[in-house]
Design a protein around this motif. Structure first.
Motif, short mmCIF file in Angstrom:
data_model
loop_
_atom_site.label_atom_id
_atom_site.label_comp_id
_atom_site.label_asym_id
_atom_site.label_seq_id
_atom_site.Cartn_x
_atom_site.Cartn_y
_atom_site.Cartn_z
N HIS A 560 0.89 -1.17 0.00
CA HIS A 560 0.00 0.00 0.00
C HIS A 560 0.92 1.21 0.00
CE1 HIS A 560 -3.66 2.33 0.94
NE2 HIS A 560 -2.86 3.06 1.70
N ARG A 562 0.87 4.44 0.08
CA ARG A 562 0.54 5.78 0.60
C ARG A 562 0.80 5.76 2.11
NH1 ARG A 562 -3.86 4.84 -2.69
NH2 ARG A 562 -5.26 4.57 -0.91
N GLU A 564 0.56 7.97 4.37
CA GLU A 564 -0.40 8.63 5.26
C GLU A 564 -1.56 7.72 5.64
OE1 GLU A 564 -1.33 9.85 0.97
OE2 GLU A 564 0.44 9.58 2.25
N THR A 565 -1.85 6.70 4.85
CA THR A 565 -2.98 5.81 5.18
C THR A 565 -2.56 4.36 5.43
OG1 THR A 565 -3.37 5.46 2.80
CG2 THR A 565 -4.65 7.19 3.88
N ILE A 566 -1.26 4.10 5.44
CA ILE A 566 -0.81 2.71 5.52
C ILE A 566 -1.15 2.08 6.88
CG2 ILE A 566 1.56 3.21 6.31
CD1 ILE A 566 2.48 0.98 4.37
N ASP A 567 -1.08 2.87 7.95
CA ASP A 567 -1.41 2.31 9.27
C ASP A 567 -2.90 2.01 9.39
OD1 ASP A 567 1.09 2.18 10.82
OD2 ASP A 567 1.17 4.34 10.46
N SER A 568 -3.73 2.89 8.82
CA SER A 568 -5.18 2.67 8.92
C SER A 568 -5.61 1.46 8.09
CB SER A 568 -5.94 3.92 8.46
OG SER A 568 -5.63 4.24 7.12
N ILE A 569 -4.94 1.22 6.94
CA ILE A 569 -5.31 0.05 6.13
C ILE A 569 -4.92 -1.22 6.85
CG2 ILE A 569 -3.23 -0.34 4.69
CD1 ILE A 569 -6.65 -0.14 3.13
N GLU A 571 -4.75 -1.54 10.15
CA GLU A 571 -5.68 -1.67 11.27
C GLU A 571 -7.02 -2.22 10.80
OE1 GLU A 571 -7.03 -1.99 14.95
OE2 GLU A 571 -4.95 -1.54 14.37
N LYS A 572 -7.45 -1.76 9.62
CA LYS A 572 -8.72 -2.25 9.05
C LYS A 572 -8.72 -3.76 8.93
CE LYS A 572 -11.20 -2.30 4.62
NZ LYS A 572 -11.23 -1.75 3.24
N SER A 612 5.27 -0.01 1.97
CA SER A 612 5.36 0.82 0.77
C SER A 612 6.23 0.06 -0.24
CB SER A 612 6.00 2.17 1.12
OG SER A 612 7.31 1.95 1.59
N ASP A 630 -2.00 -2.88 -3.91
CA ASP A 630 -3.12 -1.95 -3.97
C ASP A 630 -2.78 -0.82 -4.94
OD1 ASP A 630 -5.38 -0.51 -3.44
OD2 ASP A 630 -4.76 0.17 -1.45
#
Length: 899
Positions: A560, A562, A564-569, A571-572, A612, A630
């Protein structure tokens, strides 16, 4: 049907059957191998049963009912009508494709021809792996006894009974052998194999080596493509059209230009046209016919090519004249080092090793590119070169693009050098400032033999005692400044570059023989091609892929890109899959934190590494055999290929999923995604680089200044002009302006073209025209003639005339003529030959001795056609041949018409 040939593909025969038709009679029936183009044994007769269809009106979709079956055979660019038919129909659908579209009602099968086994060991391992995961495998074979004996010996369960529940079903094909195309569907866990996959395992991919590739024909020309005409500029290709001029029927390539202008190119001049390839960010404007813009553009490009050609030739000359270090023959210690390699070298690997050693044993500095897929053994080639340099008293610098990869290479070199008294160290940000200072001093004194590091090794404070070899790993990952540094040291230090997918600039230099290239295309024993899927992003698909890999105790890369959003993806998916362990890694972490996370993943403390593109750069984790990418539509082709190379390093079947988010993919993104699926065969890195060259454009040749120039005229035309300039400079004659060499035009009263009945497919016909018009020797023309007859049958009169005209064109060019034409006169037609400026009196006298009826008028040679006789074409050909100043290769047998 094609020309005087009807090809039939009987389902009960291994090969096609070619029926040669002469007028209204069958002249011969022979078997025909489609792959080798070889004709086989003759047949006395062939029973062909008719297929009768009721005559009816309407369109295809009117005749489809619920329950019918529609089979679509990999149509890349489906029309809206076909797409609507497929979507709206209640019929069942089977889509054979390498690029699944996102429609859940489709039943996707992937051609297994994209998945080649290299030996029986690989095949059996793959079957065992599939059986463990519940696959159903059907094998259609004529060699039942042989196959069942192999399976019994290998203790693989199978059945030959229709009603059995066994997972492998061996079906006696009888006389059948290649009725179905082998395929597999990873979603449904089904596979069909034939004898072709099982008993044809000795063929491996051919090494492309450093063969010259004609970039003009990288891709086939099709209607709608942007093209570049050498004289008239950028237009849009509209297709092949027939026109009758002076009662002579001919074919022309039609090109649209600005302001609704049209240009009709005679087919014998098709080589003046090339596809416009300049990347697909911005489409160029069409040129205006008759305007000065194109001439001005080409003059600017000419000056640009002169600069580049001069620099290339100077670089080449310096290398040729430079005195390199001759390391001599291998020592006993070198032989012992080579023998300590724990694996068996592949043929491609051995060729590359020998190429490198030959370079190092010559007086010329080495500048070699070794191109091979990830895991194909490039590092061992580098290690043997490094050891040879050390044996010769020289230091070696091994430069990697990132710190983690440098550390990995360092550890590999340490293991490989044990017991050989070679001092290896590493300079990177993993070393403290104090440690770096000690290493720099040791390098300067010569206390380190092999230093491994990042571009830190190129900084000013790094001094060597006696540097002899620089090894560059994945050159495309370095910036312009680093590449300039490589360029500066090329003349006096050996350079070895390792890459899986060479960048366009490097590939251009290699193809034009300014750099040496070795390709490793044979995989190590046991390596399986990676099964690659391109799909729309979906949580269920991702979870299924992760669970499938985790179930066999494997690990997963989830890319993934990006931060800025890699931790949230991550966690999802932790919430969705609480039994799976996720860890995040990216380049913005502190070096020590990043290294620790990668090491924890390597030690199997986690199942999924969400990262990344840092994994692109060579992190070697053999237990990770599933890759999920992704936003794949935003990655380059070479980058995707590098990423996929991170998995499949062991003998376990690996899976790669390239997922896209867009509802409607851009054309360039679709091309890249399709190319990555099509390049599933092991050893495809070189082909991927060629495809990337086409999609992205050539990039700069030496520095950073040519991007704009290439965008203006297209890569193909730019390279054509560059090669012409190089040839001119080598010959010692080049002009500041674009002065073209005289071209030969042929205007004869002949119907010289390829009828649709001879080659029905328009793309094939255009391809033949382009290749024919670029033929510059009678020998090659003869070979082309033989190939066409084998493929399509004996020539009709129009094709025979075309070859006659091309033969005259080749001879005219060798003689120095610029035009061969006829004009109508009161007493008939007159043949006129226009002489070029370089022609002398000697060949003209030879021609007059051959036929004294020729008259000289200024720069023209003239004769009445009736004085050439009944067979005027043959006599004209011999007259032109008499003008050729030197002995040429024997002319081919004249093509014979069978009309």
């Amino acid at each position: 049907r094609a020309g005087g040939v009807v090809n039939i593909f009987p389902p009960d025969q291994e090969h096609a059957v070619k029926i040669e038709v002469d007028y209204d009679k069958v002249a011969g029936i022979r078997f025909f191998d489609q792959e080798t183009k070889q004709l086989g044994e003759s047949l006395d007769h062939l029973d062909v049963l008719p297929i009768t269809l009721p005559a009816s009106q309407g369109v295809f979709s009117d005749h489809i009912r619920a329950g019918d079956l529609i089979v679509v055979d990999d149509i890349d660019d489906r029309t809206d009508a076909i797409e609507n038919t497929l979507k709206n129909s209640l019929a069942q659908k089977v889509i054979f494709t390498s690029f699944p579209q996102n429609d859940e009602r489709y039943f996707h099968l992937r051609y297994l021809s994209l998945l080649k086994y290299y030996n029986l060991f690989d095949l059996l391992n793959d079957l065992r792996d599939k059986l463990q995961r519940g696959w159903k495998i059907n094998i259609l074979t004529k060699r039942v006894q042989e196959l069942t004996a192999i399976f019994s010996e290998e203790k693989i369960q199978y059945t030959t009974r229709q009603d059995s529940e066994a997972r492998i079903h061996i079906i006696n094909a009888g006389d059948l052998s290649n009725v179905p195309i082998s395929f597999q569907n990873p979603q449904l866990h089904i596979q069909l194999l034939t004898d072709k996959e099982i008993f044809n395992l000795s063929k491996t991919a051919k090494s492309l080596g450093a063969q010259k590739i004609n970039l003009d024909f990288l891709t086939g020309l099709k209607v709608g493509d942007l093209v570049v005409h050498m004289d008239h500029g950028i237009g849009r290709f509209l297709g092949v059209v027939s026109r009758t001029i002076d009662e002579i029927h001919r074919e022309y390539l039609e090109i649209a230009y600005a302001e609704n202008d049209r240009l009709f190119i005679p087919v014998d001049q098709a080589d003046k046209i090339s596809k416009f390839v300049g990347g697909e960010e911005n489409e160029p404007q069409l040129s205006r016919l008759g305007a000065m813009e194109w001439k001005n553009v080409t003059q600017k490009v000419k000056k640009e090519t002169q600069k580049i050609a001069k620099e290339l030739l100077e670089l080449y000359a310096k290398r040729a004249q430079a005195k390199g270090h001759n390391y001599g023959q291998d020592t006993e210690e070198q032989q012992r080092f080579d023998a300590a390699f724990p694996y068996e070298e592949t043929p491609g690997q051995m060729r590359a090793i020998q190429d490198v050693k030959n370079d190092m044993e010559s007086e010329k500095p080495m500048d070699r590119l070794v191109c091979g897929d990830v895991g194909f053994g490039k590092t061992e080639v580098a290690m043997r070169a490094a050891f040879k340099a050390v044996q010769g008293g020289k230091q070696v610098a091994f430069i990697s693009p990132i710190t983690i990869l440098a550390d990995q290479h360092y550890k590999s070199f340490l293991r490989r050098a044990q017991g050989f008294n070679v001092r290896v160290d590493m300079l990177s940000r993993f070393r403290t400032p104090k440690e770096q200072k000690i290493i720099l001093e040791s390098l300067r004194k010569g206390d380190i033999d092999i230093i491994i590091g990042t571009h830190r090794l190129l900084q000013e404070d790094v001094k060597f005692f006696n540097l002899g070899l620089i090894i560059v790993d994945e050159e495309q990952r370095f910036g312009v400044k680093q590449k300039e540094k490589f360029k500066q040291v090329r003349n006096h230090v050996d350079i070895l570059t390792l890459t899986a997918t060479p960048i366009p600039r490097t590939l251009n230099l290699a193809l034009n023989k300014f750099r040496d290239i070795s390709t490793i295309t044979t995989p190590p024993p046991g390596r399986l091609p990676i099964i690659t899927e391109v799909r729309r992003y979906g949580d269920n698909l991702i979870m299924e892929a992760i669970n499938k890999e985790a179930a066999r105790d494997g690990q997963i890369y989830f890319l993934h890109n990006r931060v800025e959003t890699i931790d949230s993806i991550a966690e999802k998916y932790r919430q969705l899959m609480p039994n799976i362990r996720f860890i995040v890694a990216h380049g913005q972490l502190k070096p020590e934190d990043l290294e620790q996370r990668v090491m924890d993943f390597k030690e199997k403390k986690y199942d999924v590494l969400v990262s990344s593109t840092i994994i692109e750069n060579g992190i070697d984790l053999p237990n990770a055999n599933t890759l999920i990418v992704d936003d794949a539509e935003n990655l380059g082709l070479a980058q995707m290929y590098q990423l996929r190379g991170r998995i499949g390093r062991s003998k376990t079947q690996a899976y790669a999923y390239f997922l896209y988010q867009s509802r409607q993919l851009r054309l360039d993104a679709k091309k890249r995604l399709k190319a990555i699926v099509d390049a599933s065969e092991l050893g495809s890195g070189f082909q991927v680089a060629m495809r990337d060259l086409e999609i992205r454009g050539a990039g700069d040749i030496l520095g950073v200044n040519q991007h704009g120039t290439i965008r203006v005229v297209g890569m193909n035309h730019f390279l054509r002009m560059l090669n012409t300039t190089i040839d001119e400079m080598r010959a010692g004659a080049v002009s500041e302006t674009e002065e073209k060499k005289p071209e030969v035009s042929i205007e004869l009263p002949l119907e010289a073209f390829i009828p649709d009945k001879y080659i029905p497919d328009t793309k094939d016909k255009i391809n033949v025209y382009q290749k024919l018009s670029s033929v510059d020797s009678l020998e090659i023309l003869t070979e082309f003639q033989d190939d066409l007859i084998t493929e399509y049958g004996h020539f009709p009169k129009q094709v025979s005339n075309l070859f006659q005209a091309l033969e005259i064109k080749i001879l005219a060019k060798q003689a120095g003529l610029t035009n061969v034409k006829t004009i109508p006169m009161a007493s008939g037609r007159q043949v006129i030959l226009t002489m070029g400026p370089a022609m002398t009196a000697v060949p003209i006298m030879n021609m007059l001795r051959h036929n004294s009826h020729w008259l000289i008028s200024g720069d023209k040679l003239k004769i009445d056609m009736k004085q050439l006789g009944f067979n005027w074409m043959e006599e004209l050909k011999e007259s032109v041949r008499a003008l050729v100043p030197t002995v040429q290769t024997p002319h081919p047998n004249p093509p014979v018409s069978h009309e």
